[in-house]
Design a protein around this motif. Structure first.
Motif, PDB file in Angstrom:
ATOM      1  N   TRP A   1      -8.512  -5.280  19.334  1.00  0.00           N
ATOM      2  CA  TRP A   1      -8.048  -4.734  20.609  1.00  0.00           C
ATOM      3  C   TRP A   1      -6.579  -4.287  20.567  1.00  0.00           C
ATOM      4  CZ3 TRP A   1     -10.409  -8.798  24.518  1.00  0.00           C
ATOM      5  CH2 TRP A   1     -11.755  -8.508  24.693  1.00  0.00           C
ATOM      6  N   ILE A   2      -5.732  -5.048  19.842  1.00  0.00           N
ATOM      7  CA  ILE A   2      -4.294  -4.765  19.878  1.00  0.00           C
ATOM      8  C   ILE A   2      -3.871  -4.139  18.559  1.00  0.00           C
ATOM      9  CG2 ILE A   2      -1.997  -5.743  20.253  1.00  0.00           C
ATOM     10  CD1 ILE A   2      -3.297  -8.041  21.733  1.00  0.00           C
ATOM     11  N   ARG A   3      -3.533  -2.862  18.595  1.00  0.00           N
ATOM     12  CA  ARG A   3      -3.103  -2.131  17.401  1.00  0.00           C
ATOM     13  C   ARG A   3      -1.601  -2.280  17.202  1.00  0.00           C
ATOM     14  NH1 ARG A   3      -7.400  -0.507  14.152  1.00  0.00           N
ATOM     15  NH2 ARG A   3      -9.206  -0.267  15.519  1.00  0.00           N
ATOM     16  N   LEU A   4      -1.173  -2.185  15.944  1.00  0.00           N
ATOM     17  CA  LEU A   4       0.235  -2.338  15.605  1.00  0.00           C
ATOM     18  C   LEU A   4       0.715  -1.162  14.757  1.00  0.00           C
ATOM     19  CD1 LEU A   4       0.339  -6.114  14.542  1.00  0.00           C
ATOM     20  CD2 LEU A   4       1.112  -5.151  16.712  1.00  0.00           C
ATOM     21  N   ASP A   5       2.016  -0.972  14.756  1.00  0.00           N
ATOM     22  CA  ASP A   5       2.643   0.013  13.865  1.00  0.00           C
ATOM     23  C   ASP A   5       2.806  -0.633  12.497  1.00  0.00           C
ATOM     24  OD1 ASP A   5       4.172   1.824  12.508  1.00  0.00           O
ATOM     25  OD2 ASP A   5       5.668   2.084  14.075  1.00  0.00           O
ATOM     26  N   GLU A   6       2.047  -0.136  11.527  1.00  0.00           N
ATOM     27  CA  GLU A   6       2.040  -0.755  10.202  1.00  0.00           C
ATOM     28  C   GLU A   6       3.418  -0.735   9.537  1.00  0.00           C
ATOM     29  OE1 GLU A   6      -1.588  -0.411   7.594  1.00  0.00           O
ATOM     30  OE2 GLU A   6      -1.851   1.353   8.858  1.00  0.00           O
ATOM     31  N   GLU A   7       4.202   0.297   9.804  1.00  0.00           N
ATOM     32  CA  GLU A   7       5.514   0.393   9.170  1.00  0.00           C
ATOM     33  C   GLU A   7       6.463  -0.697   9.664  1.00  0.00           C
ATOM     34  OE1 GLU A   7       7.254   4.222   9.245  1.00  0.00           O
ATOM     35  OE2 GLU A   7       5.388   5.276   8.776  1.00  0.00           O
ATOM     36  N   VAL A   8       6.209  -1.215  10.849  1.00  0.00           N
ATOM     37  CA  VAL A   8       7.062  -2.264  11.421  1.00  0.00           C
ATOM     38  C   VAL A   8       6.506  -3.643  11.106  1.00  0.00           C
ATOM     39  CG1 VAL A   8       8.040  -3.206  13.549  1.00  0.00           C
ATOM     40  CG2 VAL A   8       7.835  -0.728  13.256  1.00  0.00           C
TER      41      VAL A   8
ATOM     42  N   ASP B   1       0.812  -1.218   0.000  1.00  0.00           N
ATOM     43  CA  ASP B   1       0.000   0.000   0.000  1.00  0.00           C
ATOM     44  C   ASP B   1       0.845   1.268   0.000  1.00  0.00           C
ATOM     45  OD1 ASP B   1      -2.226  -1.586   0.056  1.00  0.00           O
ATOM     46  OD2 ASP B   1      -2.528  -1.433   2.219  1.00  0.00           O
ATOM     47  N   SER B   2       2.094   1.168   0.462  1.00  0.00           N
ATOM     48  CA  SER B   2       2.925   2.367   0.574  1.00  0.00           C
ATOM     49  C   SER B   2       3.868   2.567  -0.607  1.00  0.00           C
ATOM     50  CB  SER B   2       3.759   2.304   1.859  1.00  0.00           C
ATOM     51  OG  SER B   2       4.656   1.213   1.823  1.00  0.00           O
ATOM     52  N   SER B   3       3.877   1.629  -1.576  1.00  0.00           N
ATOM     53  CA  SER B   3       4.880   1.794  -2.636  1.00  0.00           C
ATOM     54  C   SER B   3       4.398   1.405  -4.038  1.00  0.00           C
ATOM     55  CB  SER B   3       6.135   0.972  -2.308  1.00  0.00           C
ATOM     56  OG  SER B   3       5.818  -0.401  -2.199  1.00  0.00           O
ATOM     57  N   TRP B   4       3.372   0.586  -4.166  1.00  0.00           N
ATOM     58  CA  TRP B   4       3.029   0.071  -5.490  1.00  0.00           C
ATOM     59  C   TRP B   4       2.188   1.048  -6.300  1.00  0.00           C
ATOM     60  CZ3 TRP B   4       2.006  -5.777  -6.478  1.00  0.00           C
ATOM     61  CH2 TRP B   4       3.178  -6.491  -6.171  1.00  0.00           C
ATOM     62  N   ILE B   5       2.502   1.070  -7.619  1.00  0.00           N
ATOM     63  CA  ILE B   5       1.795   1.896  -8.600  1.00  0.00           C
ATOM     64  C   ILE B   5       1.453   1.001  -9.789  1.00  0.00           C
ATOM     65  CG2 ILE B   5       1.890   3.954 -10.045  1.00  0.00           C
ATOM     66  CD1 ILE B   5       4.420   4.730  -8.291  1.00  0.00           C
ATOM     67  N   TYR B   6       0.179   0.834 -10.078  1.00  0.00           N
ATOM     68  CA  TYR B   6      -0.241   0.048 -11.234  1.00  0.00           C
ATOM     69  C   TYR B   6      -0.429   0.966 -12.440  1.00  0.00           C
ATOM     70  CZ  TYR B   6      -1.310  -4.243  -8.622  1.00  0.00           C
ATOM     71  OH  TYR B   6      -1.229  -5.387  -7.883  1.00  0.00           O
ATOM     72  N   ALA B   7       0.049   0.494 -13.605  1.00  0.00           N
ATOM     73  CA  ALA B   7      -0.176   1.214 -14.859  1.00  0.00           C
ATOM     74  C   ALA B   7      -0.354   0.187 -15.966  1.00  0.00           C
ATOM     75  CB  ALA B   7       0.992   2.139 -15.180  1.00  0.00           C
ATOM     76  N   ALA B   8      -1.008   0.575 -17.039  1.00  0.00           N
ATOM     77  CA  ALA B   8      -1.131  -0.322 -18.190  1.00  0.00           C
ATOM     78  C   ALA B   8       0.261  -0.625 -18.737  1.00  0.00           C
ATOM     79  CB  ALA B   8      -2.014   0.309 -19.253  1.00  0.00           C
TER      80      ALA B   8
END
Length: 413
Positions: A357-364, A207-214
């Protein structure tokens, strides 16, 4: 025989329920049940977390990446004859879909700021058979990705779009670091695209890096006209990936190689597998503590019930029946503790997963929260192991009870 077993179970149950003078034995019995329940509950929760991480990461990875990937052994100028290779790959056993792709690292600039990303050029129809990401967009639609009038379209990951301040309809600029080769060296050429849609896979790295193109648009932006650098295969059985990768490599050698999802994520999968083993061993120690409590409870109970044992033997009870009375007590403690532990463990897993209940740091961790996915099969063997350990703890005190001599026990009564 059934009557004898009923008699032994009845006596064992009465011993556990009776109000004895030595309250410490009752307290240790309760502690034993709590210990078994705590061990079962902890193991159910720990394995649910392990299963949740493994299954969620696997779903997210396979939702965006291929089961098997065919690529160049020595990446140079891309795969030239990819159309013929694509058709031959579709004929391999277990292959349900195949798609040409072109990957390249790029810089992307939006209304807010610039950052790095991975441009993935795809054939839209083939990619729809391979991945679920493009079928379930958070914003926008696939129509803008297809060739048409105006600016060509791209689909961005949700975190990437947020980072550069883009949304559906925004104009972004993509620059390939390799640039266009000229007599004076590489020339960096910006390409403008319109954001046709935004996807959210739930996996932070995507989600933080991909770019779709034809595919044609990506080939132009990466200055790799007419080639791809990978052919991705989707299988009808994802666990057949090693077999299909081996067959593909034999078919297209010596220039091309094949890799599969298990090989690409080997370190992650091995880490989760090892974590599962360590979890079972460490949390299993709780069961050993509970078994020690059961052992202490029964030893003290045998000492307290010497007169009762002597009377039962004098009335005709066999040594095997006396042994089974105390074995039944340990098993009852194990069964009750296991039942409480399973109920508490599965209930906590349900609420913890449902309400996150338990949240996480998505970057890690690449995930927004801890997923809990308990399996009923785990509950069966965990409860069985708890009852077995409880039963083994009864062997010594039960044998000690059969060695009590009625005459000696009643001499001073």
């Amino acid at each position: 025989m059934a009557f004898a077993s009923g008699f032994e179970f009845f006596v064992a149950r009465r011993y556990l329920k009776a109000k004895r003078k030595q309250a410490v034995i009752s307290l240790i019995t309760v502690i034993s049940i709590v210990g078994v329940a705590a061990g079962v509950m902890a193991l159910v929760i720990a394995l649910a977390v392990n299963n949740g991480f493994r299954n969620t990461l696997q779903r997210n990875l396979l939702g965006a990446s291929a089961h098997v990937t065919i690529l160049e052994k020595e990446p140079l100028y891309g795969i030239q004859d990819w159309r013929q290779i694509l058709e031959r790959a579709r004929g391999l056993k277990h292959v349900a879909g195949a798609a040409p792709v072109l990957y390249g690292n790029v810089m992307i600039s939006g209304p807010g700021r610039s950052t790095g990303g991975v441009l993935k050029g795809v054939d839209v129809q083939s990619e729809l058979q391979m991945s679920g990401i493009l079928r379930h967009l958070k914003e926008g639609s696939l129509e803008g990705l297809k060739a048409g009038e105006g600016l060509p379209g791209v689909i961005l990951g949700s975190k990437l779009a947020q980072a550069i301040g883009a949304q559906a309809g925004s104009v972004v600029t993509i620059i390939s670091p390799q640039g266009e080769l000229t007599p004076f060296g590489p020339k960096l050429t910006p390409f403008r695209f319109r954001v046709a849609g935004i996807f959210e896979s739930g996996f932070f790295d995507l989600d933080s890096s991909w770019i779709y193109a034809a595919l044609p648009m990506a080939q132009n932006a990466l200055f790799l006209s007419g080639v791809v650098n990978a052919i991705e295969l989707k299988l009808d059985d994802l666990y057949a990936a090693p077999e299909v990768a081996k067959a593909a490599e034999q078919m297209f050698q010596p220039k091309l190689a094949a890799t599969h999802w298990q090989e690409q994520n080997r370190q992650l999968l091995n880490a989760l597998r090892m974590e599962r083993v360590v979890t079972v061993i460490t949390i299993g120690l709780i069961q050993l503590v509970a078994a020690l409590n059961i052992l202490i409870t029964l030893v003290m109970m045998v000492m307290e019930k010497q007169k009762d044992i002597a009377i039962l033997v004098s009335m005709g009870a066999r040594r095997e029946q006396i042994r089974r009375i105390f074995m039944f007590q340990g098993v009852i403690i194990g069964v009750v503790g296991a039942a409480i532990g399973l109920a508490a463990g599965y209930a906590l897993c349900y609420f913890a997963d449902h309400y996150r209940w338990i949240r996480l740091d998505e970057e890690v961790y690449s995930l927004a929260f801890v997923p809990f996915e308990p399996r009923w099969l785990d509950g069966i063997w965990i409860a069985g192991a708890a009852v077995l350990v409880s039963f083994l703890a009864t062997i010594h005190p039960a044998r000690a009870a059969t060695r009590i001599a009625p005459v000696e026990a009643l001499r001073y009564e």
